[in-house]
Design a protein around this motif. Structure first.
Motif, PDB file in Angstrom:
ATOM      1  N   ARG A   1       0.835  -1.203   0.000  1.00 30.18           N
ATOM      2  CA  ARG A   1       0.000   0.000   0.000  1.00 30.18           C
ATOM      3  C   ARG A   1       0.873   1.258   0.000  1.00 30.18           C
ATOM      4  NH1 ARG A   1      -3.938  -2.264   3.024  1.00 30.18           N
ATOM      5  NH2 ARG A   1      -2.738  -1.960   4.914  1.00 30.18           N
ATOM      6  N   ALA A   2       1.940   1.245   0.808  1.00 32.44           N
ATOM      7  CA  ALA A   2       2.844   2.401   0.872  1.00 32.44           C
ATOM      8  C   ALA A   2       3.550   2.611  -0.465  1.00 32.44           C
ATOM      9  CB  ALA A   2       3.859   2.204   1.986  1.00 32.44           C
ATOM     10  N   ALA A   3       4.027   1.522  -1.083  1.00 37.81           N
ATOM     11  CA  ALA A   3       4.704   1.639  -2.383  1.00 37.81           C
ATOM     12  C   ALA A   3       3.749   2.179  -3.444  1.00 37.81           C
ATOM     13  CB  ALA A   3       5.257   0.283  -2.811  1.00 37.81           C
ATOM     14  N   LEU A   4       2.520   1.734  -3.412  1.00 39.07           N
ATOM     15  CA  LEU A   4       1.510   2.225  -4.357  1.00 39.07           C
ATOM     16  C   LEU A   4       1.253   3.716  -4.152  1.00 39.07           C
ATOM     17  CD1 LEU A   4      -0.548   1.517  -6.563  1.00 39.07           C
ATOM     18  CD2 LEU A   4      -2.148   0.945  -4.750  1.00 39.07           C
ATOM     19  N   LEU A   5       1.106   4.120  -2.908  1.00 45.91           N
ATOM     20  CA  LEU A   5       0.860   5.522  -2.597  1.00 45.91           C
ATOM     21  C   LEU A   5       2.037   6.406  -3.014  1.00 45.91           C
ATOM     22  CD1 LEU A   5      -1.224   7.381  -1.281  1.00 45.91           C
ATOM     23  CD2 LEU A   5      -0.042   7.036   0.886  1.00 45.91           C
ATOM     24  N   ILE A   6       3.243   5.956  -2.740  1.00 41.91           N
ATOM     25  CA  ILE A   6       4.440   6.715  -3.119  1.00 41.91           C
ATOM     26  C   ILE A   6       4.552   6.808  -4.643  1.00 41.91           C
ATOM     27  CG2 ILE A   6       6.966   6.664  -3.131  1.00 41.91           C
ATOM     28  CD1 ILE A   6       6.734   5.503  -0.242  1.00 41.91           C
ATOM     29  N   GLY A   7       4.299   5.701  -5.327  1.00 45.07           N
ATOM     30  CA  GLY A   7       4.351   5.698  -6.789  1.00 45.07           C
ATOM     31  C   GLY A   7       3.355   6.658  -7.406  1.00 45.07           C
ATOM     32  N   VAL A   8       2.134   6.659  -6.889  1.00 49.41           N
ATOM     33  CA  VAL A   8       1.101   7.576  -7.407  1.00 49.41           C
ATOM     34  C   VAL A   8       1.493   9.024  -7.116  1.00 49.41           C
ATOM     35  CG1 VAL A   8      -1.295   8.323  -7.094  1.00 49.41           C
ATOM     36  CG2 VAL A   8      -0.760   5.889  -7.347  1.00 49.41           C
ATOM     37  N   ALA A   9       2.012   9.275  -5.917  1.00 50.76           N
ATOM     38  CA  ALA A   9       2.426  10.639  -5.563  1.00 50.76           C
ATOM     39  C   ALA A   9       3.555  11.123  -6.482  1.00 50.76           C
ATOM     40  CB  ALA A   9       2.869  10.690  -4.111  1.00 50.76           C
ATOM     41  N   GLU A  10       4.512  10.245  -6.775  1.00 54.99           N
ATOM     42  CA  GLU A  10       5.604  10.618  -7.685  1.00 54.99           C
ATOM     43  C   GLU A  10       5.061  10.991  -9.063  1.00 54.99           C
ATOM     44  OE1 GLU A  10       8.252   7.293  -7.773  1.00 54.99           O
ATOM     45  OE2 GLU A  10       9.218   7.833  -5.887  1.00 54.99           O
ATOM     46  N   LEU A  11       4.148  10.180  -9.567  1.00 52.34           N
ATOM     47  CA  LEU A  11       3.593  10.444 -10.898  1.00 52.34           C
ATOM     48  C   LEU A  11       2.749  11.717 -10.933  1.00 52.34           C
ATOM     49  CD1 LEU A  11       2.700   6.823 -12.018  1.00 52.34           C
ATOM     50  CD2 LEU A  11       4.639   8.229 -12.721  1.00 52.34           C
ATOM     51  N   VAL A  12       2.045  11.996  -9.841  1.00 49.56           N
ATOM     52  CA  VAL A  12       1.228  13.203  -9.774  1.00 49.56           C
ATOM     53  C   VAL A  12       2.110  14.451  -9.827  1.00 49.56           C
ATOM     54  CG1 VAL A  12      -0.223  14.569  -8.188  1.00 49.56           C
ATOM     55  CG2 VAL A  12      -0.758  12.171  -8.630  1.00 49.56           C
ATOM     56  N   VAL A  13       3.308  14.356  -9.274  1.00 48.28           N
ATOM     57  CA  VAL A  13       4.221  15.498  -9.285  1.00 48.28           C
ATOM     58  C   VAL A  13       4.976  15.587 -10.611  1.00 48.28           C
ATOM     59  CG1 VAL A  13       6.317  16.447  -8.236  1.00 48.28           C
ATOM     60  CG2 VAL A  13       4.484  15.561  -6.788  1.00 48.28           C
TER      61      VAL A  13
ATOM     62  N   ALA B   1       4.456  14.062 -13.730  1.00 51.54           N
ATOM     63  CA  ALA B   1       3.717  14.137 -14.996  1.00 51.54           C
ATOM     64  C   ALA B   1       3.383  15.577 -15.398  1.00 51.54           C
ATOM     65  CB  ALA B   1       2.470  13.272 -14.934  1.00 51.54           C
ATOM     66  N   PRO B   2       2.838  16.398 -14.492  1.00 53.02           N
ATOM     67  CA  PRO B   2       2.560  17.784 -14.897  1.00 53.02           C
ATOM     68  C   PRO B   2       3.832  18.560 -15.273  1.00 53.02           C
ATOM     69  CG  PRO B   2       1.358  17.263 -12.902  1.00 53.02           C
ATOM     70  CD  PRO B   2       2.275  16.115 -13.171  1.00 53.02           C
ATOM     71  N   VAL B   3       4.935  18.280 -14.588  1.00 50.70           N
ATOM     72  CA  VAL B   3       6.194  18.958 -14.910  1.00 50.70           C
ATOM     73  C   VAL B   3       6.621  18.596 -16.333  1.00 50.70           C
ATOM     74  CG1 VAL B   3       8.655  19.088 -14.339  1.00 50.70           C
ATOM     75  CG2 VAL B   3       6.943  19.152 -12.516  1.00 50.70           C
ATOM     76  N   ALA B   4       6.499  17.312 -16.686  1.00 43.97           N
ATOM     77  CA  ALA B   4       6.869  16.876 -18.038  1.00 43.97           C
ATOM     78  C   ALA B   4       5.985  17.548 -19.088  1.00 43.97           C
ATOM     79  CB  ALA B   4       6.773  15.356 -18.146  1.00 43.97           C
ATOM     80  N   PHE B   5       4.685  17.695 -18.785  1.00 46.25           N
ATOM     81  CA  PHE B   5       3.781  18.351 -19.736  1.00 46.25           C
ATOM     82  C   PHE B   5       4.095  19.840 -19.866  1.00 46.25           C
ATOM     83  CE2 PHE B   5       0.963  14.633 -19.164  1.00 46.25           C
ATOM     84  CZ  PHE B   5       0.719  14.370 -20.507  1.00 46.25           C
ATOM     85  N   VAL B   6       4.416  20.480 -18.761  1.00 43.67           N
ATOM     86  CA  VAL B   6       4.695  21.919 -18.792  1.00 43.67           C
ATOM     87  C   VAL B   6       5.966  22.217 -19.581  1.00 43.67           C
ATOM     88  CG1 VAL B   6       5.361  23.918 -17.369  1.00 43.67           C
ATOM     89  CG2 VAL B   6       3.416  22.491 -16.706  1.00 43.67           C
ATOM     90  N   PHE B   7       7.043  21.491 -19.258  1.00 42.24           N
ATOM     91  CA  PHE B   7       8.319  21.767 -19.926  1.00 42.24           C
ATOM     92  C   PHE B   7       8.408  21.102 -21.295  1.00 42.24           C
ATOM     93  CE2 PHE B   7       9.439  22.616 -15.495  1.00 42.24           C
ATOM     94  CZ  PHE B   7       9.960  23.893 -15.636  1.00 42.24           C
ATOM     95  N   SER B   8       7.791  19.962 -21.442  1.00 41.79           N
ATOM     96  CA  SER B   8       7.715  19.228 -22.701  1.00 41.79           C
ATOM     97  C   SER B   8       9.046  19.184 -23.468  1.00 41.79           C
ATOM     98  CB  SER B   8       6.617  19.835 -23.584  1.00 41.79           C
ATOM     99  OG  SER B   8       6.262  18.917 -24.586  1.00 41.79           O
ATOM    100  N   THR B   9      10.099  18.891 -22.743  1.00 36.54           N
ATOM    101  CA  THR B   9      11.418  18.715 -23.354  1.00 36.54           C
ATOM    102  C   THR B   9      11.790  17.246 -23.267  1.00 36.54           C
ATOM    103  OG1 THR B   9      12.623  19.052 -21.285  1.00 36.54           O
ATOM    104  CG2 THR B   9      12.139  21.028 -22.605  1.00 36.54           C
ATOM    105  N   PRO B  10      12.715  16.802 -24.103  1.00 37.22           N
ATOM    106  CA  PRO B  10      13.138  15.400 -24.016  1.00 37.22           C
ATOM    107  C   PRO B  10      13.667  15.037 -22.626  1.00 37.22           C
ATOM    108  CG  PRO B  10      13.906  16.359 -26.064  1.00 37.22           C
ATOM    109  CD  PRO B  10      13.309  17.472 -25.272  1.00 37.22           C
ATOM    110  N   ALA B  11      14.379  15.937 -21.978  1.00 37.89           N
ATOM    111  CA  ALA B  11      14.902  15.660 -20.635  1.00 37.89           C
ATOM    112  C   ALA B  11      13.762  15.485 -19.631  1.00 37.89           C
ATOM    113  CB  ALA B  11      15.836  16.779 -20.195  1.00 37.89           C
ATOM    114  N   ALA B  12      12.739  16.342 -19.706  1.00 38.07           N
ATOM    115  CA  ALA B  12      11.598  16.242 -18.790  1.00 38.07           C
ATOM    116  C   ALA B  12      10.855  14.929 -19.001  1.00 38.07           C
ATOM    117  CB  ALA B  12      10.666  17.429 -18.990  1.00 38.07           C
TER     118      ALA B  12
END
Length: 151
Positions: free
Chosen positions: A58-70, A72-83
């Motif tokens: 449950r903790a690993a799932l929660l941490i994984g979802v939290a990482e993706l929530v943070v 994913a939006p950064v990757a969309f905003v910057f939309s660079t290959p590095a992001a």
């Protein structure tokens, strides 16, 4: 644990033992788990199930979802290959953590039945092989009890 103490006085002459290992015994008359005794004739609606997700999973799932929530939006905003590369690596790490936790701390295997008209957890283990052996033994004991003329 020996099952000789189960019903030695008055034990029926044709009693059959289906399983007797690691503190669990299944006979045609009794299921004994860690000192708790269940009469086979009083078991109804037998079911096998998986237990709840363990706390580490449950903790690993929660941490994984939290990482993706943070990330994913950064990757969309910057939309660079590095992001996008960082987002992909973060997603892979989160997935790997969840898979590791799921393998390391799997949900338990459970056997349930109505015992004396109450839903009862009869047996629980994390060992899939032991679960299979005990459940097959219990199924055989229940089937024999149904075929028995004096049930």
């Amino acid at each position: 644990m020996s099952i000789d103490h189960l019903s030695r006085p008055g034990r029926s002459p044709g009693s059959t033992t289906f399983y007797n290992q690691r503190g669990v015994a299944v006979t045609d008359q009794w299921l004994v788990v860690g000192g708790r005794r269940f009469q086979i004739a009083e078991l109804d609606h037998f079911e096998r199930a998986r237990g709840p997700m363990s706390s580490p999973v449950r903790a690993a799932l929660l941490i994984g979802v939290a990482e993706l929530v943070v990330v994913a939006p950064v990757a969309f905003v910057f939309s660079t290959p590095a992001a996008w590369a960082i987002a992909a690596l973060t997603a892979a790490a989160a997935l790997g953590g969840m898979m590791f936790a799921g393998q390391r701390w799997p949900a338990s295997f459970q056997m349930w039945a109505d015992y004396r008209s109450r839903p009862t957890l009869l047996f629980e283990t994390g060992n899939e092989q032991e679960f299979g052996q005990v459940s097959r033994a219990l199924i055989r004991a229940i089937e024999r009890g149904r075929r028995s003329p004096h049930r």
